[in-house]
Write a protein that holds these residues in place. Structure first.
Motif, PDB file in Angstrom:
ATOM      1  N   ARG A  67      -2.909  20.602   5.712  1.00  0.00           N
ATOM      2  CA  ARG A  67      -2.465  20.203   4.377  1.00  0.00           C
ATOM      3  C   ARG A  67      -1.712  18.876   4.518  1.00  0.00           C
ATOM      4  O   ARG A  67      -0.810  18.766   5.344  1.00  0.00           O
ATOM      5  CB  ARG A  67      -1.487  21.239   3.792  1.00  0.00           C
ATOM      6  CG  ARG A  67      -2.092  22.605   3.505  1.00  0.00           C
ATOM      7  CD  ARG A  67      -3.044  22.556   2.342  1.00  0.00           C
ATOM      8  NE  ARG A  67      -3.490  23.882   1.910  1.00  0.00           N
ATOM      9  CZ  ARG A  67      -4.595  24.489   2.337  1.00  0.00           C
ATOM     10  NH1 ARG A  67      -5.367  23.941   3.248  1.00  0.00           N
ATOM     11  NH2 ARG A  67      -4.936  25.677   1.855  1.00  0.00           N
ATOM     12  N   TRP A  88      10.776  25.321  -1.666  1.00  0.00           N
ATOM     13  CA  TRP A  88      10.098  24.186  -1.040  1.00  0.00           C
ATOM     14  C   TRP A  88       9.415  23.407  -2.154  1.00  0.00           C
ATOM     15  O   TRP A  88       8.769  24.000  -3.030  1.00  0.00           O
ATOM     16  CB  TRP A  88       9.053  24.710  -0.063  1.00  0.00           C
ATOM     17  CG  TRP A  88       8.014  23.740   0.428  1.00  0.00           C
ATOM     18  CD1 TRP A  88       6.786  23.524  -0.117  1.00  0.00           C
ATOM     19  CD2 TRP A  88       8.079  22.898   1.585  1.00  0.00           C
ATOM     20  NE1 TRP A  88       6.091  22.601   0.620  1.00  0.00           N
ATOM     21  CE2 TRP A  88       6.861  22.194   1.676  1.00  0.00           C
ATOM     22  CE3 TRP A  88       9.068  22.674   2.559  1.00  0.00           C
ATOM     23  CZ2 TRP A  88       6.585  21.287   2.691  1.00  0.00           C
ATOM     24  CZ3 TRP A  88       8.792  21.762   3.575  1.00  0.00           C
ATOM     25  CH2 TRP A  88       7.565  21.080   3.633  1.00  0.00           C
ATOM     26  N   GLN A  92       1.482  16.588  -2.447  1.00  0.00           N
ATOM     27  CA  GLN A  92       0.281  16.790  -1.626  1.00  0.00           C
ATOM     28  C   GLN A  92      -0.792  15.837  -2.121  1.00  0.00           C
ATOM     29  O   GLN A  92      -0.962  15.652  -3.325  1.00  0.00           O
ATOM     30  CB  GLN A  92      -0.205  18.238  -1.730  1.00  0.00           C
ATOM     31  CG  GLN A  92      -1.514  18.477  -0.992  1.00  0.00           C
ATOM     32  CD  GLN A  92      -1.801  19.929  -0.610  1.00  0.00           C
ATOM     33  OE1 GLN A  92      -2.830  20.204  -0.029  1.00  0.00           O
ATOM     34  NE2 GLN A  92      -0.906  20.835  -0.920  1.00  0.00           N
ATOM     35  N   HIS A 103      -6.858  29.160   3.733  1.00  0.00           N
ATOM     36  CA  HIS A 103      -5.896  30.041   4.405  1.00  0.00           C
ATOM     37  C   HIS A 103      -5.197  30.900   3.356  1.00  0.00           C
ATOM     38  O   HIS A 103      -5.436  30.746   2.159  1.00  0.00           O
ATOM     39  CB  HIS A 103      -4.900  29.224   5.250  1.00  0.00           C
ATOM     40  CG  HIS A 103      -3.935  28.372   4.473  1.00  0.00           C
ATOM     41  ND1 HIS A 103      -3.327  27.244   4.993  1.00  0.00           N
ATOM     42  CD2 HIS A 103      -3.460  28.466   3.197  1.00  0.00           C
ATOM     43  CE1 HIS A 103      -2.521  26.716   4.094  1.00  0.00           C
ATOM     44  NE2 HIS A 103      -2.574  27.422   2.995  1.00  0.00           N
ATOM     45  N   HIS A 105      -1.161  33.118   2.749  1.00  0.00           N
ATOM     46  CA  HIS A 105       0.186  33.390   3.269  1.00  0.00           C
ATOM     47  C   HIS A 105       0.971  34.236   2.283  1.00  0.00           C
ATOM     48  O   HIS A 105       0.662  34.252   1.073  1.00  0.00           O
ATOM     49  CB  HIS A 105       0.935  32.089   3.583  1.00  0.00           C
ATOM     50  CG  HIS A 105       0.633  30.950   2.659  1.00  0.00           C
ATOM     51  ND1 HIS A 105       1.060  30.931   1.357  1.00  0.00           N
ATOM     52  CD2 HIS A 105      -0.080  29.806   2.856  1.00  0.00           C
ATOM     53  CE1 HIS A 105       0.641  29.805   0.782  1.00  0.00           C
ATOM     54  NE2 HIS A 105      -0.074  29.109   1.658  1.00  0.00           N
ATOM     55  N   ARG A 111       1.044  24.629  -8.079  1.00  0.00           N
ATOM     56  CA  ARG A 111       0.719  23.186  -8.048  1.00  0.00           C
ATOM     57  C   ARG A 111       0.906  22.679  -9.462  1.00  0.00           C
ATOM     58  O   ARG A 111       0.524  23.363 -10.422  1.00  0.00           O
ATOM     59  CB  ARG A 111      -0.738  22.918  -7.662  1.00  0.00           C
ATOM     60  CG  ARG A 111      -1.396  23.990  -6.830  1.00  0.00           C
ATOM     61  CD  ARG A 111      -1.151  23.808  -5.373  1.00  0.00           C
ATOM     62  NE  ARG A 111      -1.477  25.025  -4.625  1.00  0.00           N
ATOM     63  CZ  ARG A 111      -1.009  25.271  -3.416  1.00  0.00           C
ATOM     64  NH1 ARG A 111      -0.181  24.424  -2.819  1.00  0.00           N
ATOM     65  NH2 ARG A 111      -1.345  26.361  -2.770  1.00  0.00           N
ATOM     66  N   HIS A 144      -6.879  30.415  -0.324  1.00  0.00           N
ATOM     67  CA  HIS A 144      -7.003  29.164  -1.088  1.00  0.00           C
ATOM     68  C   HIS A 144      -7.401  27.983  -0.221  1.00  0.00           C
ATOM     69  O   HIS A 144      -6.908  27.804   0.883  1.00  0.00           O
ATOM     70  CB  HIS A 144      -5.702  28.845  -1.840  1.00  0.00           C
ATOM     71  CG  HIS A 144      -4.466  28.814  -0.987  1.00  0.00           C
ATOM     72  ND1 HIS A 144      -3.897  29.948  -0.455  1.00  0.00           N
ATOM     73  CD2 HIS A 144      -3.678  27.781  -0.590  1.00  0.00           C
ATOM     74  CE1 HIS A 144      -2.824  29.612   0.236  1.00  0.00           C
ATOM     75  NE2 HIS A 144      -2.668  28.300   0.182  1.00  0.00           N
ATOM     76  N   HIS A 146      -8.479  23.626  -1.010  1.00  0.00           N
ATOM     77  CA  HIS A 146      -8.464  22.592  -2.051  1.00  0.00           C
ATOM     78  C   HIS A 146      -9.544  21.571  -1.738  1.00  0.00           C
ATOM     79  O   HIS A 146      -9.684  21.161  -0.592  1.00  0.00           O
ATOM     80  CB  HIS A 146      -7.132  21.828  -2.074  1.00  0.00           C
ATOM     81  CG  HIS A 146      -5.899  22.669  -2.003  1.00  0.00           C
ATOM     82  ND1 HIS A 146      -5.524  23.544  -2.988  1.00  0.00           N
ATOM     83  CD2 HIS A 146      -4.933  22.754  -1.056  1.00  0.00           C
ATOM     84  CE1 HIS A 146      -4.383  24.120  -2.653  1.00  0.00           C
ATOM     85  NE2 HIS A 146      -4.009  23.658  -1.486  1.00  0.00           N
ATOM     86  N   ASP A 158       3.728  20.427  -5.121  1.00  0.00           N
ATOM     87  CA  ASP A 158       3.692  21.794  -4.625  1.00  0.00           C
ATOM     88  C   ASP A 158       5.060  22.416  -4.813  1.00  0.00           C
ATOM     89  O   ASP A 158       6.072  21.755  -4.560  1.00  0.00           O
ATOM     90  CB  ASP A 158       3.430  21.814  -3.104  1.00  0.00           C
ATOM     91  CG  ASP A 158       1.975  21.674  -2.732  1.00  0.00           C
ATOM     92  OD1 ASP A 158       1.123  22.227  -3.433  1.00  0.00           O
ATOM     93  OD2 ASP A 158       1.705  21.013  -1.702  1.00  0.00           O
TER      94      ASP A 158
HETATM   95  O1  GTQ Z   1      -1.508  23.727  -0.290  1.00  0.00           O
HETATM   96  O2  GTQ Z   1      -1.750  25.585   0.752  1.00  0.00           O
HETATM   97  O3  GTQ Z   1       3.205  22.349   0.241  1.00  0.00           O
HETATM   98  O4  GTQ Z   1       0.174  26.343   2.379  1.00  0.00           O
HETATM   99  C1  GTQ Z   1       3.007  24.161   1.729  1.00  0.00           C
HETATM  100  C2  GTQ Z   1       2.222  25.185   2.276  1.00  0.00           C
HETATM  101  C3  GTQ Z   1       1.135  23.492   0.397  1.00  0.00           C
HETATM  102  C4  GTQ Z   1      -1.063  24.622   0.439  1.00  0.00           C
HETATM  103  C5  GTQ Z   1       2.458  23.324   0.788  1.00  0.00           C
HETATM  104  C6  GTQ Z   1       0.899  25.350   1.860  1.00  0.00           C
HETATM  105  C7  GTQ Z   1       0.350  24.494   0.912  1.00  0.00           C
END
Ligand code: GTQ
Ligand code: FE2
Length: 358
Positions: A67, A88, A92, A103, A105, A111, A144, A146, A158
């Motif tokens: 990312r 956080w 991006q 991936h 989590h 977004r 997800h 992108h 993000d």
């Molecule tokens: O776009 O999947 O800012 O997994 C931090 C962790 C974005 C993402 C982030 C992430 C992503």
């Protein structure tokens, strides 16, 4: 043996045995009200945008840890990679033809699209096509990836609960075996659940998360305008919270999102809340006063409001000023810790003691 030496020996042994006397740390353990090291801070869009594009030139997506993301680091947190203790926030960038690999989590994400179009987040096979002003959810544990199908890069904000989930030692992360999740539909959640007063009767919506994953800009903007000159929040002016249409509650279990229009000439009254927030000045310009410090913002700037910090917003221009924000409020409310207070001194406005210079 004097009492003094006995006492010293006692404290030494307490320490050696990994114990702490509460009577020495009461001030720290139980302050009269929240005391936070989190600082109010502002990041300029000119810097964020330039550095995001620079990262786009210099760092291929694979070497950017899958990312290409620049996270906001709060200067009060001693280098902790977080905008507040719980949140956080980042910019991006995805360039034409790129796919940020799939991936999932346990932390949840949102977004909010700042620049670009014809770019998507693929959520468990639902290709959610994104444009400026859209809010797209990535609930906990959803696969997800992108992809950018435009000839211009896309940049978005993000927002994740990474620091919170990390501190709770509850982070799980997994790469999908393929580069991307097989796409099964396009804008499915939006087509089925995007008109939030209508629910498809032929299907059971998911119970554990919002059935709607893309909150499109057009109806959002329309809602902000419909209020016209009518009364709104004394603290936030025309401010809406995005909702999970199933529950009427926040869009994610750990984060809520708001969109707010500070109408021309408005300066709101200050209040403070047991929550932390990261704002994006989505359009227009204005300023916010946070604990007596004035933060002038322009389109694209990000800023942090720390927990229990007095804050008010102003639009001294005759143009539009729209703020998007993420908050950890659902966590506070779920734990029974949420409180808010209005600033009652004078006319409800803080005295401006200093002006922030980034
Ligand atoms: O776009 O999947 O800012 O997994 C931090 C962790 C974005 C993402 C982030 C992430 C992503
Ligand atoms: Fe992710």
């Amino acid at each position: 043996m004097s009492t003094n030496t006995e006492t010293e020996a006692f404290y030494r042994e307490v320490d050696e045995k990994h114990l702490v006397p509460l009577w020495n740390i009461t001030q720290d353990a139980l302050p009269a009200e929240p005391r936070t090291p989190v600082k109010p801070h502002l990041w300029r869009w000119a810097d964020l945008r330039r550095l995001a594009h620079r990262a786009g030139d210099l760092v291929p997506i694979e070497r950017g840890g899958e990312r290409r993301v620049l996270g906001l680091v709060n200067p009060g947190l001693g280098g902790k990679h977080a905008a507040t203790r719980t949140l956080w926030a980042a910019v991006q960038i995805v360039k034409p033809g790129e796919i940020a690999p799939c991936h999932r989590h346990s932390p949840s994400a949102i977004r909010f699209i700042i620049e670009g179009d014809r770019t998507y987040t693929n959520l468990n096979g639902d290709k959610c096509v994104m444009s400026r002003g859209d809010l797209v959810l990535t609930p906990s544990w959803d696969w997800h990836d992108h992809g950018c199908e435009s000839d211009e890069p896309m940049i978005w904000m993000d927002g994740l609960d990474l620091p919170l989930v990390g501190d709770l030692d509850a982070t799980f992360f997994e790469m999908y075996p393929d580069h991307r999740f097989p796409i099964t539909d396009v804008n499915e959640s939006e087509r089925k659940f995007g008109v939030t007063h209508l629910r498809p009767t032929w299907e059971k919506p998911p119970e554990d998360r919002s059935p709607l994953l893309n909150f499109k800009w057009e109806p959002t903007y329309d809602a902000l305008q419909r209020i016209g000159e009518g009364p709104a929040s004394p603290h936030d002016d025309v401010c809406f919270e995005y909702l999970n249409p199933n529950t009427g509650g926040p869009v994610l279990t750990t984060m809520s999102c708001t969109i707010q229009r500070v109408r021309p000439g408005v300066r709101t009254q200050a209040h403070r809340q047991v929550q932390s927030s990261v704002y994006l000045a989505f359009s227009g310009s204005g300023y916010s006063v946070i604990d007596g410090q004035r933060f002038d913002w322009e389109e694209g700037d990000f800023f942090v409001v720390p927990p229990w910090a007095w804050h008010e917003h102003a639009n001294p221009t005759d143009g539009e000023a729209i703020l998007f924000a993420i908050h950890d409020t659902p966590v506070m409310k779920a734990l029974g810790l949420y409180r808010e207070e209005s600033y009652t001194e004078g006319d409800g406005h803080q005295e401006i003691r200093e002006t922030f210079e980034p």
